[in-house]
Design a protein around this motif. Structure first.
Motif, mmCIF file in Angstrom:
data_model
loop_
_atom_site.group_PDB
_atom_site.id
_atom_site.type_symbol
_atom_site.label_atom_id
_atom_site.label_comp_id
_atom_site.label_asym_id
_atom_site.label_seq_id
_atom_site.Cartn_x
_atom_site.Cartn_y
_atom_site.Cartn_z
ATOM 1 N N GLU A 114 -3.704 -8.050 -5.638
ATOM 2 C CA GLU A 114 -4.463 -7.162 -4.598
ATOM 3 C C GLU A 114 -3.926 -5.662 -3.747
ATOM 4 N N HIS A 115 -2.989 -5.601 -3.987
ATOM 5 C CA HIS A 115 -2.699 -4.517 -2.962
ATOM 6 C C HIS A 115 -1.584 -3.781 -3.798
ATOM 7 N N ASP A 135 -8.698 -4.703 -0.277
ATOM 8 C CA ASP A 135 -9.525 -5.497 1.026
ATOM 9 C C ASP A 135 -10.523 -6.347 0.225
ATOM 10 N N GLU A 158 -2.675 -3.575 -7.303
ATOM 11 C CA GLU A 158 -3.942 -2.623 -8.150
ATOM 12 C C GLU A 158 -5.199 -3.115 -8.157
ATOM 13 N N GLY A 159 -5.483 -3.208 -7.067
ATOM 14 C CA GLY A 159 -6.735 -3.328 -6.121
ATOM 15 C C GLY A 159 -7.469 -2.725 -5.182
ATOM 16 N N THR A 160 -8.084 -2.457 -4.765
ATOM 17 C CA THR A 160 -8.132 -1.706 -4.063
ATOM 18 C C THR A 160 -7.704 -2.610 -2.055
ATOM 19 N N ALA A 187 1.345 -0.747 0.041
ATOM 20 C CA ALA A 187 0.217 -0.032 0.252
ATOM 21 C C ALA A 187 0.831 1.195 -0.300
#
Length: 102
Positions: free
Chosen positions: A80-81, A87, A83-85, A39
């Motif tokens: 996910e961490h 969560d 390119e995504g949100t 993040a």
């Protein structure tokens, strides 16, 4: 990652637990803040600076099927961490090495 700031260009993504061993667990299997580090990289423009993330895990104790599942989960975790949100749930398989099993 925070200490290196904008000079960081390459990160080996792995997890571990306190101790002298260099565990190289799948992200999410240990107690290091892998999600928090990723993040931070997103928030500070790591990708825009040409940064690269590679997964560095030990797979020697895994069967071929466990290796495929583990590496797929590590890739899903990173995506996910990065390119995504950050969560969405990512299934992390349990560690295969005896000393890390609950």
């Amino acid at each position: 990652a925070r200490a290196l700031g904008p000079t960081l260009r390459h990160l080996h993504l792995t997890d571990g637990v306190p101790g002298f061993r260099d565990d190289h667990l799948l992200p999410g299997q240990g107690n290091q803040d892998c999600a928090g580090v990723l993040a931070h990289l997103v928030a500070t423009g790591f990708e825009e600076r040409g940064g690269q993330v590679v997964v560095e895990v030990k797979t020697g104790s895994m069967s071929a099927a466990e290796r495929r599942e583990g590496l797929a989960s590590a890739l899903a975790f990173a995506r996910e961490h990065l390119e995504g949100t950050g969560d969405a749930p990512v299934r992390i398989p349990p560690p295969t090495r005896k000393r890390y099993r609950s």
